[in-house]
Design a protein around this motif. Structure first.
Motif, PDB file in Angstrom:
ATOM      1  N   GLN A 111       0.835  -1.199   0.000  1.00  0.00           N
ATOM      2  CA  GLN A 111       0.000   0.000   0.000  1.00  0.00           C
ATOM      3  C   GLN A 111       0.871   1.250   0.000  1.00  0.00           C
ATOM      4  N   PHE A 112       0.392   2.296  -0.667  1.00  0.00           N
ATOM      5  CA  PHE A 112       1.106   3.568  -0.670  1.00  0.00           C
ATOM      6  C   PHE A 112       0.893   4.232   0.677  1.00  0.00           C
ATOM      7  N   LEU A 113       1.996   4.601   1.324  1.00  0.00           N
ATOM      8  CA  LEU A 113       1.914   5.093   2.690  1.00  0.00           C
ATOM      9  C   LEU A 113       2.906   6.220   2.899  1.00  0.00           C
ATOM     10  N   CYS A 114       2.438   7.294   3.514  1.00  0.00           N
ATOM     11  CA  CYS A 114       3.294   8.424   3.872  1.00  0.00           C
ATOM     12  C   CYS A 114       2.947   8.789   5.306  1.00  0.00           C
ATOM     13  N   LEU A 115       3.839   8.503   6.238  1.00  0.00           N
ATOM     14  CA  LEU A 115       3.528   8.690   7.643  1.00  0.00           C
ATOM     15  C   LEU A 115       4.687   9.371   8.349  1.00  0.00           C
ATOM     16  N   PHE A 116       4.450  10.623   8.755  1.00  0.00           N
ATOM     17  CA  PHE A 116       5.466  11.404   9.445  1.00  0.00           C
ATOM     18  C   PHE A 116       5.019  11.703  10.874  1.00  0.00           C
ATOM     19  N   THR A 117       5.917  12.255  11.663  1.00  0.00           N
ATOM     20  CA  THR A 117       5.582  12.704  13.002  1.00  0.00           C
ATOM     21  C   THR A 117       5.442  14.219  12.987  1.00  0.00           C
ATOM     22  N   ASP A 118       5.076  14.807  14.113  1.00  0.00           N
ATOM     23  CA  ASP A 118       4.948  16.260  14.207  1.00  0.00           C
ATOM     24  C   ASP A 118       6.287  16.952  14.021  1.00  0.00           C
ATOM     25  N   LEU A 119       7.385  16.182  14.132  1.00  0.00           N
ATOM     26  CA  LEU A 119       8.709  16.772  13.983  1.00  0.00           C
ATOM     27  C   LEU A 119       8.956  17.264  12.571  1.00  0.00           C
ATOM     28  N   VAL A 120       8.147  16.766  11.634  1.00  0.00           N
ATOM     29  CA  VAL A 120       8.369  17.119  10.232  1.00  0.00           C
ATOM     30  C   VAL A 120       8.065  18.583   9.960  1.00  0.00           C
ATOM     31  N   HIS A 121       6.998  19.083  10.526  1.00  0.00           N
ATOM     32  CA  HIS A 121       6.529  20.416  10.174  1.00  0.00           C
ATOM     33  C   HIS A 121       7.195  21.459  11.053  1.00  0.00           C
ATOM     34  N   ASN A 122       8.094  22.209  10.468  1.00  0.00           N
ATOM     35  CA  ASN A 122       8.842  23.212  11.221  1.00  0.00           C
ATOM     36  C   ASN A 122       8.965  24.479  10.390  1.00  0.00           C
ATOM     37  N   PRO A 123       7.849  25.206  10.191  1.00  0.00           N
ATOM     38  CA  PRO A 123       7.858  26.393   9.340  1.00  0.00           C
ATOM     39  C   PRO A 123       8.879  27.427   9.779  1.00  0.00           C
ATOM     40  N   ALA A 124       9.139  27.513  11.080  1.00  0.00           N
ATOM     41  CA  ALA A 124      10.091  28.504  11.569  1.00  0.00           C
ATOM     42  C   ALA A 124      11.473  28.258  10.990  1.00  0.00           C
ATOM     43  N   ALA A 125      11.857  26.987  10.948  1.00  0.00           N
ATOM     44  CA  ALA A 125      13.176  26.654  10.411  1.00  0.00           C
ATOM     45  C   ALA A 125      13.226  26.922   8.912  1.00  0.00           C
ATOM     46  N   ILE A 126      12.137  26.566   8.210  1.00  0.00           N
ATOM     47  CA  ILE A 126      12.118  26.745   6.763  1.00  0.00           C
ATOM     48  C   ILE A 126      12.158  28.229   6.402  1.00  0.00           C
ATOM     49  N   SER A 127      11.512  29.061   7.207  1.00  0.00           N
ATOM     50  CA  SER A 127      11.456  30.486   6.884  1.00  0.00           C
ATOM     51  C   SER A 127      12.822  31.150   6.985  1.00  0.00           C
ATOM     52  N   LEU A 128      13.759  30.492   7.646  1.00  0.00           N
ATOM     53  CA  LEU A 128      15.090  31.063   7.765  1.00  0.00           C
ATOM     54  C   LEU A 128      15.854  30.979   6.444  1.00  0.00           C
ATOM     55  N   VAL A 129      15.371  30.146   5.556  1.00  0.00           N
ATOM     56  CA  VAL A 129      16.076  29.911   4.298  1.00  0.00           C
ATOM     57  C   VAL A 129      15.220  30.405   3.137  1.00  0.00           C
ATOM     58  N   GLN A 130      15.726  31.354   2.396  1.00  0.00           N
ATOM     59  CA  GLN A 130      14.996  31.899   1.263  1.00  0.00           C
ATOM     60  C   GLN A 130      15.684  31.485  -0.036  1.00  0.00           C
ATOM     61  N   LEU A 131      15.135  30.486  -0.661  1.00  0.00           N
ATOM     62  CA  LEU A 131      15.686  29.998  -1.923  1.00  0.00           C
ATOM     63  C   LEU A 131      14.712  30.307  -3.046  1.00  0.00           C
ATOM     64  N   SER A 132      15.258  30.644  -4.206  1.00  0.00           N
ATOM     65  CA  SER A 132      14.408  30.867  -5.373  1.00  0.00           C
ATOM     66  C   SER A 132      13.910  29.524  -5.879  1.00  0.00           C
ATOM     67  N   GLU A 133      12.914  29.556  -6.758  1.00  0.00           N
ATOM     68  CA  GLU A 133      12.374  28.318  -7.314  1.00  0.00           C
ATOM     69  C   GLU A 133      13.448  27.544  -8.073  1.00  0.00           C
ATOM     70  N   ARG A 134      14.292  28.255  -8.823  1.00  0.00           N
ATOM     71  CA  ARG A 134      15.370  27.581  -9.553  1.00  0.00           C
ATOM     72  C   ARG A 134      16.376  26.957  -8.594  1.00  0.00           C
ATOM     73  N   GLU A 135      16.674  27.671  -7.516  1.00  0.00           N
ATOM     74  CA  GLU A 135      17.614  27.121  -6.523  1.00  0.00           C
ATOM     75  C   GLU A 135      17.036  25.878  -5.857  1.00  0.00           C
ATOM     76  N   LEU A 136      15.724  25.870  -5.630  1.00  0.00           N
ATOM     77  CA  LEU A 136      15.086  24.680  -5.069  1.00  0.00           C
ATOM     78  C   LEU A 136      15.158  23.510  -6.046  1.00  0.00           C
ATOM     79  N   GLN A 137      15.007  23.794  -7.338  1.00  0.00           N
ATOM     80  CA  GLN A 137      15.128  22.745  -8.344  1.00  0.00           C
ATOM     81  C   GLN A 137      16.535  22.158  -8.338  1.00  0.00           C
ATOM     82  N   ILE A 138      17.524  23.036  -8.260  1.00  0.00           N
ATOM     83  CA  ILE A 138      18.915  22.586  -8.213  1.00  0.00           C
ATOM     84  C   ILE A 138      19.143  21.748  -6.961  1.00  0.00           C
ATOM     85  N   LEU A 139      18.581  22.204  -5.842  1.00  0.00           N
ATOM     86  CA  LEU A 139      18.734  21.486  -4.578  1.00  0.00           C
ATOM     87  C   LEU A 139      18.089  20.114  -4.639  1.00  0.00           C
ATOM     88  N   ARG A 140      16.921  20.021  -5.257  1.00  0.00           N
ATOM     89  CA  ARG A 140      16.250  18.725  -5.388  1.00  0.00           C
ATOM     90  C   ARG A 140      17.090  17.767  -6.239  1.00  0.00           C
TER      91      ARG A 140
END
Length: 205
Positions: free
Chosen positions: A125-154
């Protein structure tokens, strides 16, 4: 049920074994490195057999991100395949599914929840199961990457080299290098490998 566990963490191996305590005939094989997993899957298939289920620690050194997952899944003939990771995102889970993993599961789940998750994953079965530790908007907001930079990062986190990233997005390799330097700088990383590790910790990919 032949199960291959790919991890250097004995806790994960024990957790997988504990997930199926009532099933007879369980045959669990554990290897600690990606090359060992490749050899075991290739040799098993060459011998006319195959594993029923693979559980892989996504943070294992030498995996090369989802590119490595795709290779292992091909050797496993796209049978049930679970990734265990710390952190993650829904987008990463979707990309992991395309790479051949039908389940993306947090390593931080309590034992009983991990057992249920692995049982569902083993059933395909297709399953995606994370904990509350996954969602950390505060940490993500510290990093401002452009869409192209995110593509490169991926692309980096998928284990692609600069030339492969350039080809994927139809841009020049020198442009990829420029964006890669910006990504490393904005993430405060020491190098591209460190940038990939930080990106996973911040759930940017």
């Amino acid at each position: 049920m032949k199960t291959l566990v790919v991890t250097a963490d004995a806790t994960i191996t024990n957790g997988v074994a504990a997930a199926f305590p009532d099933q007879n005939g369980i045959d669990l094989t554990s290897v600690e490195t990606v090359p060992a997993a490749i050899n075991r899957l290739a040799n098993t298939r060459k011998g006319g057999g195959q594993f029923d289920f693979v559980v892989l620690e996504f943070d294992l050194p030498g995996l090369s991100g989802l590119k490595g997952v795709n290779h292992l899944s091909d050797l496993h003939d796209r049978r049930p395949f679970a990734l265990l990771m710390r952190g993650g995102s829904l987008e990463l889970a979707q990309r992991a599914y395309r790479a051949g993993a039908n389940a993306v599961i947090s390593k931080d789940l309590p034992a009983n929840e991990m057992s249920h998750a692995l049982e569902l994953a083993r059933q395909g079965q297709f399953l995606c199961l994370f904990t509350d530790l996954v969602h950390n908007p505060a940490a993500i907001s510290l990093v401002q990457l452009s869409e192209r930079e995110l593509q490169i990062l991926r692309g980096l986190c998928d284990g692609l080299q600069n030339k492969e990233i350039a080809h994927a997005f139809s841009i020049q390799e020198v442009t990829v290098k420029m964006h890669m330097r910006a990504v490393v700088r904005k993430l405060g990383a020491k190098n591209r490998t460190h940038a990939a590790m930080i990106a996973r910790d911040l759930n940017l990919v």
